[in-house]
Design a protein around this motif. Structure first.
Motif, mmCIF file in Angstrom:
data_model
loop_
_atom_site.group_PDB
_atom_site.id
_atom_site.type_symbol
_atom_site.label_atom_id
_atom_site.label_comp_id
_atom_site.label_asym_id
_atom_site.label_seq_id
_atom_site.Cartn_x
_atom_site.Cartn_y
_atom_site.Cartn_z
ATOM 1 N N GLY A 93 0.706 -1.242 -0.191
ATOM 2 C CA GLY A 93 0.013 0.200 0.074
ATOM 3 C C GLY A 93 0.843 1.348 -0.121
ATOM 4 O O GLY A 93 0.473 2.378 -0.596
ATOM 5 N N MET A 94 2.088 1.272 0.557
ATOM 6 C CA MET A 94 2.890 2.264 0.694
ATOM 7 C C MET A 94 3.393 2.628 -0.676
ATOM 8 O O MET A 94 3.478 3.816 -1.194
ATOM 9 N N LEU A 95 3.810 1.404 -1.475
ATOM 10 C CA LEU A 95 4.299 1.737 -2.733
ATOM 11 C C LEU A 95 3.233 2.341 -3.790
ATOM 12 O O LEU A 95 3.519 3.341 -4.496
ATOM 13 N N SER A 96 2.079 1.468 -3.677
ATOM 14 C CA SER A 96 1.003 2.153 -4.461
ATOM 15 C C SER A 96 0.015 3.233 -4.215
ATOM 16 O O SER A 96 -0.506 3.760 -5.318
ATOM 17 N N HIS A 97 0.025 3.275 -3.149
ATOM 18 C CA HIS A 97 -0.906 4.547 -2.684
ATOM 19 C C HIS A 97 -0.407 5.819 -2.043
ATOM 20 O O HIS A 97 -0.832 7.002 -2.329
ATOM 21 N N HIS A 98 0.939 5.914 -1.648
ATOM 22 C CA HIS A 98 1.497 7.008 -0.785
ATOM 23 C C HIS A 98 2.808 7.436 -1.597
ATOM 24 O O HIS A 98 2.976 8.654 -1.316
ATOM 25 N N TYR A 99 3.358 6.747 -2.585
ATOM 26 C CA TYR A 99 4.557 7.346 -2.879
ATOM 27 C C TYR A 99 4.469 8.622 -4.056
ATOM 28 O O TYR A 99 5.084 9.543 -3.910
ATOM 29 N N PRO A 100 3.165 8.495 -4.794
ATOM 30 C CA PRO A 100 3.232 9.436 -5.809
ATOM 31 C C PRO A 100 2.846 10.999 -5.102
ATOM 32 O O PRO A 100 3.389 11.993 -5.398
ATOM 33 N N GLY A 101 2.171 10.993 -4.000
ATOM 34 C CA GLY A 101 1.736 12.146 -3.330
ATOM 35 C C GLY A 101 3.073 12.825 -2.529
ATOM 36 O O GLY A 101 3.057 13.840 -2.073
ATOM 37 N N LEU A 102 4.174 12.041 -2.624
ATOM 38 C CA LEU A 102 5.447 12.634 -1.863
ATOM 39 C C LEU A 102 6.106 13.449 -2.692
ATOM 40 O O LEU A 102 6.928 14.345 -2.218
ATOM 41 N N PHE A 103 5.660 13.556 -4.100
ATOM 42 C CA PHE A 103 6.454 14.155 -4.976
ATOM 43 C C PHE A 103 5.353 15.500 -5.729
ATOM 44 O O PHE A 103 5.776 15.435 -7.037
ATOM 45 N N ASP A 104 4.451 15.727 -5.229
ATOM 46 C CA ASP A 104 3.682 16.480 -5.980
ATOM 47 C C ASP A 104 4.371 18.110 -6.116
ATOM 48 O O ASP A 104 3.947 18.646 -7.493
ATOM 49 N N ASP A 105 5.464 18.183 -5.730
ATOM 50 C CA ASP A 105 6.282 19.368 -6.070
ATOM 51 C C ASP A 105 7.467 19.125 -7.115
ATOM 52 O O ASP A 105 8.282 20.175 -7.519
ATOM 53 N N ASP A 106 7.494 17.952 -7.605
ATOM 54 C CA ASP A 106 8.584 17.269 -8.585
ATOM 55 C C ASP A 106 7.773 16.654 -9.634
ATOM 56 O O ASP A 106 8.004 15.240 -9.324
ATOM 57 N N PRO A 107 7.322 17.182 -10.705
ATOM 58 C CA PRO A 107 6.674 16.229 -11.587
ATOM 59 C C PRO A 107 7.466 15.102 -12.355
ATOM 60 O O PRO A 107 6.743 14.238 -12.600
#
Length: 265
Positions: A93-107
């Motif tokens: 779940g960490m990989l699939s649900h939370h990783y993308p939101g960590l980089f909202d400022d880095d496209p």
């Protein structure tokens, strides 16, 4: 030697196993069971040597800077694979649900995190939902009850898949708890921050386990299993505790979690 799993899924694929910290340090047999299940389902399995913790402890503690640093390492280690599979709903779940939101400022990094998220799966869900596995060639003599770990159930929808495969295990009878979906009280750092609440929750869970009449407790997350195994032992219970992958891979003869010899390395 077990016969190959029955699968109507796609052709063999290149799969990376995300081992998880707890499996690596406390229960390596879960990793071996995962490899066995994946290979018998037709996958080519690799274990990237540069993989690290998924970062969940830091994430749950609010340390986003450390989590981002860890996530970058994980993304680097697991690029290029058809799928990334973890024998853990919480890490999956960490990989699939939370990783993308960590980089909202880095496209650029966000795009890489999203690609990893799309390819990341919990082990049993991957076998059933992606590969189409319908049964296993395994035997386990006993009555088992299954605990639905929070992240696997609520984030990834892991519920019927393990029960479906357990139904094909020779000699095994499944006896459901009254409340299999209720949290065991582990919650990673939660049990450290709120030990009294955690103990009250796991006490309710072990009472539910006892009422099921099962002699074996199964689940898909090692943290939950270790938490419940510890409480069962303190209560003097004879219930054996195992990761579901071990039983499905016909590796249910190893020492149960928490008993002497349970961490062979």
């Amino acid at each position: 030697m077990s016969k190959p799993l029955s699968s109507s899924g796609p052709p063999p694929r290149r799969v990376a196993l995300f081992v998880t910290c707890l499996v690596d340090l406390f229960r390596p047999s879960v990793g071996f069971a995962a490899v066995k299940l994946l290979e018998e389902a037709g996958c080519s399995v690799e274990v990237p040597p540069l993989q690290v913790c998924c970062g969940q402890p830091a994430y749950n503690s609010g340390d986003r800077a450390t989590t981002r640093s860890i996530a970058r390492q994980v993304i680097d280690a697991f690029e290029g694979y058809d799928a990334v599979v973890a024998p853990s709903g919480s890490c999956g779940g960490m990989l699939s649900h939370h990783y993308p939101g960590l980089f909202d400022d880095d496209p650029a990094m966000k795009a890489r995190a999203e690609r990893l998220a799309e390819r990341s799966h919990e082990l049993i869900s991957f076998l059933v939902d992606v590969l189409g596995v319908t049964r296993v060639a395994a035997r386990y003599d006993g009555v088992a009850t299954y605990h639905d770990s929070c992240s696997g159930l609520r984030e990834l929808g892991v519920k019927g898949q393990p029960r479906r495969l357990l139904g094909s295990v020779s000699g095994l009878r499944l006896s459901e708890m009254e409340s299999p979906e209720v949290c065991c009280g582990f919650g990673g750092t939660f049990c450290v921050k709120y030990p009294d609440i955690s103990n009250a929750m796991v006490s309710e869970k072990t009472a539910d386990i006892a009422a099921s009449g099962a002699d074996t407790l199964l689940a898909g997350d090692l943290g939950c299993l270790m938490n419940m195994a510890g409480k069962l032992q303190r209560d003097g219970s004879a219930v054996r505790v195992r990761h579901v992958a071990e039983v499905l891979a016909d590796m249910g003869d190893s020492a149960p979690i928490g008993e002497a010899g349970w961490n062979p390395r």
